[in-house]
Scaffold this motif. Sequence first.
Motif, mmCIF file in Angstrom:
data_model
loop_
_atom_site.group_PDB
_atom_site.id
_atom_site.type_symbol
_atom_site.label_atom_id
_atom_site.label_comp_id
_atom_site.label_asym_id
_atom_site.label_seq_id
_atom_site.Cartn_x
_atom_site.Cartn_y
_atom_site.Cartn_z
ATOM 1 N N ASP A 143 60.547 -18.900 62.362
ATOM 2 C CA ASP A 143 60.255 -19.587 61.470
ATOM 3 C C ASP A 143 59.083 -19.202 60.615
ATOM 4 O OD1 ASP A 143 61.641 -21.788 62.018
ATOM 5 O OD2 ASP A 143 60.212 -22.899 63.207
ATOM 6 N N ARG A 144 58.181 -18.187 61.152
ATOM 7 C CA ARG A 144 57.241 -17.624 60.458
ATOM 8 C C ARG A 144 57.714 -16.446 59.473
ATOM 9 N NH1 ARG A 144 53.508 -15.549 65.714
ATOM 10 N NH2 ARG A 144 53.475 -17.762 66.797
ATOM 11 N N ARG A 179 52.284 -27.669 59.613
ATOM 12 C CA ARG A 179 52.311 -26.767 58.434
ATOM 13 C C ARG A 179 51.394 -25.620 58.456
ATOM 14 N NH1 ARG A 179 49.158 -28.390 53.114
ATOM 15 N NH2 ARG A 179 47.741 -27.292 54.213
ATOM 16 N N LEU A 185 52.894 -22.918 61.055
ATOM 17 C CA LEU A 185 54.293 -22.464 60.745
ATOM 18 C C LEU A 185 53.890 -21.305 59.328
ATOM 19 C CD1 LEU A 185 56.457 -25.450 60.119
ATOM 20 C CD2 LEU A 185 56.808 -23.783 61.872
ATOM 21 N N THR A 186 53.076 -21.732 58.345
ATOM 22 C CA THR A 186 52.733 -20.641 57.255
ATOM 23 C C THR A 186 51.480 -20.184 57.132
ATOM 24 O OG1 THR A 186 51.973 -22.552 56.006
ATOM 25 C CG2 THR A 186 54.530 -22.270 56.055
ATOM 26 N N GLU A 230 56.905 -31.810 59.747
ATOM 27 C CA GLU A 230 55.912 -31.220 60.434
ATOM 28 C C GLU A 230 54.751 -31.935 61.174
ATOM 29 O OE1 GLU A 230 55.704 -27.637 57.147
ATOM 30 O OE2 GLU A 230 54.853 -29.311 56.839
ATOM 31 N N SER A 242 59.752 -25.574 66.781
ATOM 32 C CA SER A 242 60.519 -25.414 65.310
ATOM 33 C C SER A 242 60.780 -26.699 64.783
ATOM 34 C CB SER A 242 61.585 -24.575 65.421
ATOM 35 O OG SER A 242 62.222 -24.263 64.376
ATOM 36 N N GLN A 256 51.552 -21.334 69.581
ATOM 37 C CA GLN A 256 52.231 -22.271 68.478
ATOM 38 C C GLN A 256 51.379 -23.798 68.829
ATOM 39 O OE1 GLN A 256 53.843 -20.189 66.587
ATOM 40 N NE2 GLN A 256 55.158 -21.937 66.217
ATOM 41 N N GLY A 288 60.827 -22.287 58.167
ATOM 42 C CA GLY A 288 59.534 -22.672 58.441
ATOM 43 C C GLY A 288 58.847 -22.939 57.034
ATOM 44 N N TYR A 289 59.384 -22.817 55.941
ATOM 45 C CA TYR A 289 58.891 -23.076 54.886
ATOM 46 C C TYR A 289 59.599 -23.912 53.860
ATOM 47 C CZ TYR A 289 56.253 -18.674 55.926
ATOM 48 O OH TYR A 289 55.665 -17.890 56.597
#
Length: 610
Positions: free
Chosen positions: A467-468, A189, A192-193, A157, A82, A78, A473-474
């Motif tokens: 979060d993923r 961002r 996370l994504t 973020e 979060s 990471q 996370g989105y």
Amino acid sequence: MWRRILLVALAVLAGAAPPGAVTAAGPRPADGLLPFPSDRFTVADRGSPTGRRVHFPAGALPANVAGTHIDPAEWNRQDGFSPGTPILVHVPGLDPVASGIAPVTDIGRSMRPDAPIVLLNTRTGKRTPYWAELDAHAAAEPGRQLLVIRPAVALSEATRYAVVLRGLRDRTGRSIPAPKAWDFTVASRAGLTGRVLRMRDDAFAALGRAAPAFTVGQVTDYTAEQDARIARQVRGTVAVPSYLTGAGGPGSRLHYGTGGELPVASGTTYAADFVCNIPRGVSARRPAHLSLYGHGLLGAPTEIDAGNVKDMAHRYGFAFCATSWIGLSAADIPYVTGTWSDLSSFPSVPDRLQQSFLNFLFLGRAMVAAGGFEGHPAFRDGQGRSLLNRRGGLHYDGNSQGGINGGALTAIAQDWTRSVLGVPGMNYSTLLQRSTAFAPFQQLLDRSYPDKADQQVIFGLLQMLWDRGEANGYAQHLTTRPLPGTPAHQVLMHVAFGDQQVSPAAAQVQARTIGARLHRPALAPGWSDEVTPFWGIDRIRAYPYRGSALVVWNSGEAYAPPPTNLAPAGPRYGPDPHEFPRAQPGAQMQKATFLLTGRVIDVCGGAPCP
């Protein structure tokens, strides 16, 4: 379903190692991680979007009763913490009421000039609303009772936040020392994504405009006597590129290749199961509207056979198709149950959830693409004419876990722009202990990680990876600032007042984050226990409304949940209204109108719903 989960949990409990190893003299792991999160546990990384990289040393994370520490390897990928992290600190003798700390029922208090807790965005210099609570599960162990500060809106973020405590008091009103201020960095961002976006873009680049390959395994035609609402059910599998190791089953992980930071296709195909119901009354002249459906916690695609889903399908001509949320589906129950004995195995859950997102996207493409489902006899009438209205586009409707995960899925969706999220929320670190559904897993956690401070740190750690695979996370890209290569989306949230499985407090956090407006009056006078009900959520000013919306449904039999991290268990809270909204004809009318037109209509006559 819950009977099965409880039986598996009891079986795991029966085989668990006896407690003891962690209670030896010496510092406990949670103590060394407090306050949490903190940039003490990051290192500089010029290649990271945040300029930081999480770094938990081996042996730093909590250990189970067998003395096995959680392996930090996946957490150390990471680039920050979060955006919904619980912020944890131990303040001996703290009395939140005497200190004037904002509770969940008075979030507005957190923004007062003299608020004893300040959560500061160091980039903008602005304060962030929150609520805070002492861990109610540790009430009998004050020495292990942490203060939990929960952001009331997602943290920005790739941003550093500072936490300041001041003017704290004990139960007698005497001042007590406040911890030193500290800071932490929120993940970017990309952090996370980025994994699931790489999977999506890679898989669809190979697919192009074509429909994915699929296999129909079973077609069942029902007579009107057998089913007055559904004419045909189709079951099969969709071929999806796998980004998981091995066969992709429970316990598999994302496939990173050789030392990569992003997943790569493993070279195998995942056969994603699907179930579709074609409602009675549709025809080649009046083909069915197309919608994906997201099932609930540890459930299965056959949830589309529930009466309320069939009702909506029949009343409004929707063909619902569903696939499994692999990672948190019925087939995952034994694995998920076992993770609570050794949480080093937890990363498989969000890894497989990300593959499930791709599975849903491929199922959706099979529904709407030329040469997809419409060309198969299972989706045609006796004259070979299609029963599917693929020109009307694709939609999404999901409930419970389908509402939670559906927020993340919608944020990456390219083939639809409107979603209904039923009884939703975001942030499992907030949801778990506030849910009656978590009770069997809490027993496992108590057995394997009995220290209450450890448990709160564990929830914070799990959220970093969860979060993923869920909306937390989105959400910052769900309705505005869409993710790369993704359209903007519009969302209708249906919340059950007093929900005993998905906390309405978590739904409010999501509504603030995505800018959803609230149907008012949301509740009849006297129902809410909040000082300012639905603080920070603007109302819908006129109907029809074309933005994202939050509508609260009140069964009239449920009551406000505890203002702490406890589940609303027991008769004092009334019957669980978790399934109430989706069963209401007015709610179904509002959902159908929204999905087909983008308009939110008032189905409650200017009054609380229903």
